[in-house]
Write a protein that holds these residues in place. Structure first.
Motif, short mmCIF file in Angstrom:
data_model
loop_
_atom_site.label_atom_id
_atom_site.label_comp_id
_atom_site.label_asym_id
_atom_site.label_seq_id
_atom_site.Cartn_x
_atom_site.Cartn_y
_atom_site.Cartn_z
N LYS A 71 0.84 -1.21 0.00
CA LYS A 71 0.00 0.00 0.00
C LYS A 71 0.87 1.26 0.00
O LYS A 71 0.57 2.23 -0.70
CB LYS A 71 -0.93 0.01 1.22
CG LYS A 71 -2.04 -1.00 1.12
CD LYS A 71 -2.92 -0.97 2.36
CE LYS A 71 -4.03 -2.00 2.28
NZ LYS A 71 -4.88 -1.98 3.48
N LEU A 72 1.93 1.23 0.78
CA LEU A 72 2.82 2.39 0.83
C LEU A 72 3.55 2.62 -0.49
O LEU A 72 3.76 3.76 -0.90
CB LEU A 72 3.83 2.24 1.98
CG LEU A 72 3.26 2.37 3.39
CD1 LEU A 72 4.32 2.02 4.42
CD2 LEU A 72 2.72 3.77 3.62
N LYS A 73 3.90 1.54 -1.19
CA LYS A 73 4.54 1.68 -2.50
C LYS A 73 3.60 2.33 -3.50
O LYS A 73 4.01 3.19 -4.29
CB LYS A 73 5.02 0.32 -3.02
CG LYS A 73 6.28 -0.17 -2.35
CD LYS A 73 6.73 -1.50 -2.93
CE LYS A 73 8.03 -1.96 -2.28
NZ LYS A 73 8.47 -3.26 -2.80
N VAL A 74 2.33 1.92 -3.46
CA VAL A 74 1.34 2.53 -4.36
C VAL A 74 1.19 4.01 -4.03
O VAL A 74 1.17 4.87 -4.93
CB VAL A 74 -0.02 1.80 -4.23
CG1 VAL A 74 -1.14 2.57 -4.92
CG2 VAL A 74 0.09 0.39 -4.80
N ASP A 78 2.01 7.26 -6.45
CA ASP A 78 1.02 8.31 -6.70
C ASP A 78 1.60 9.68 -6.35
O ASP A 78 1.42 10.65 -7.10
CB ASP A 78 -0.25 8.06 -5.89
CG ASP A 78 -1.05 6.88 -6.39
OD1 ASP A 78 -0.79 6.42 -7.53
OD2 ASP A 78 -1.95 6.41 -5.65
N THR A 79 2.28 9.75 -5.23
CA THR A 79 2.88 11.03 -4.79
C THR A 79 3.94 11.48 -5.78
O THR A 79 4.02 12.67 -6.12
CB THR A 79 3.47 10.88 -3.38
OG1 THR A 79 2.44 10.42 -2.49
CG2 THR A 79 4.01 12.20 -2.87
N ARG A 80 4.77 10.55 -6.24
CA ARG A 80 5.80 10.90 -7.23
C ARG A 80 5.16 11.42 -8.52
O ARG A 80 5.66 12.36 -9.13
CB ARG A 80 6.69 9.70 -7.52
CG ARG A 80 7.67 9.42 -6.42
CD ARG A 80 8.57 8.26 -6.75
NE ARG A 80 9.58 8.09 -5.72
CZ ARG A 80 10.23 6.97 -5.49
NH1 ARG A 80 10.00 5.90 -6.23
NH2 ARG A 80 11.13 6.90 -4.53
N THR A 84 5.73 15.14 -10.13
CA THR A 84 6.15 15.33 -11.52
C THR A 84 5.18 16.25 -12.25
O THR A 84 5.59 17.17 -12.97
CB THR A 84 6.25 13.97 -12.25
OG1 THR A 84 7.13 13.12 -11.52
CG2 THR A 84 6.75 14.14 -13.66
N LEU A 85 3.88 16.05 -12.04
CA LEU A 85 2.87 16.89 -12.67
C LEU A 85 3.00 18.33 -12.19
O LEU A 85 2.96 19.28 -13.00
CB LEU A 85 1.48 16.34 -12.37
CG LEU A 85 0.30 17.13 -12.95
CD1 LEU A 85 0.33 17.10 -14.47
CD2 LEU A 85 -1.01 16.58 -12.43
N LEU A 86 3.17 18.52 -10.89
CA LEU A 86 3.30 19.88 -10.34
C LEU A 86 4.57 20.56 -10.85
O LEU A 86 4.56 21.76 -11.14
CB LEU A 86 3.30 19.84 -8.82
CG LEU A 86 1.93 19.53 -8.17
CD1 LEU A 86 2.10 19.32 -6.66
CD2 LEU A 86 0.94 20.63 -8.44
#
Length: 96
Positions: A71-74, A78-80, A84-86
Motif C-alpha cells: 500500500k505504501l509503494k502505491v 502516486d505522490t511521485r 512530476t505533474l506539479l
C-alpha cells in the motif's frame, strides 16, 4: 519437603499403589526409565507445538507487513506522479 515446580509435574519417584502417574493428563508407564522417556517425549511435543505456533504468528505478522508495504509503494508512486505533474506545471508557468 519438595517445592512445587509450577508446571503441574509430579516429582514423586513412583505412584502410590493403585494410582497411575500422569504427565499433562497422559498416563505414564510404571517403569522409571520409561516414565522419564515418556515425559521427555511429551515435553518435546509441547516444545515443537509452541515453536510452530510462534513461527505461524511471525509469518502472519510478516504477511501483514507485506500488505502495508504494498500500500505504501502505491501511495509513493502516486505522490511521485503528482510531484512530476506539479513540477511540469511550475515549469510551464515560469516559461510564460
Amino acid at each position: 519437603m519438595t517445592k512445587p515446580s509450577g508446571k503441574g509435574k509430579s516429582h514423586s519417584k513412583t505412584p502410590a499403589k493403585g494410582k497411575v502417574a500422569k504427565y499433562n493428563g497422559v498416563p505414564l508407564p510404571a517403569d522409571a526409565s520409561q516414565r522419564r522417556r515418556m515425559r521427555n517425549k511429551l515435553s518435546a511435543q509441547v516444545h515443537r507445538k509452541r515453536k510452530q505456533d510462534a513461527l505461524n504468528t511471525a509469518k502472519e505478522g510478516a504477511e501483514g507487513c507485506d500488505v502495508v508495504i504494498s500500500k505504501l509503494k502505491v501511495q509513493l508512486n502516486d505522490t511521485r506522479a503528482k510531484i512530476t505533474l506539479l513540477q511540469s506545471t511550475m515549469d510551464a508557468i515560469r516559461l510564460e
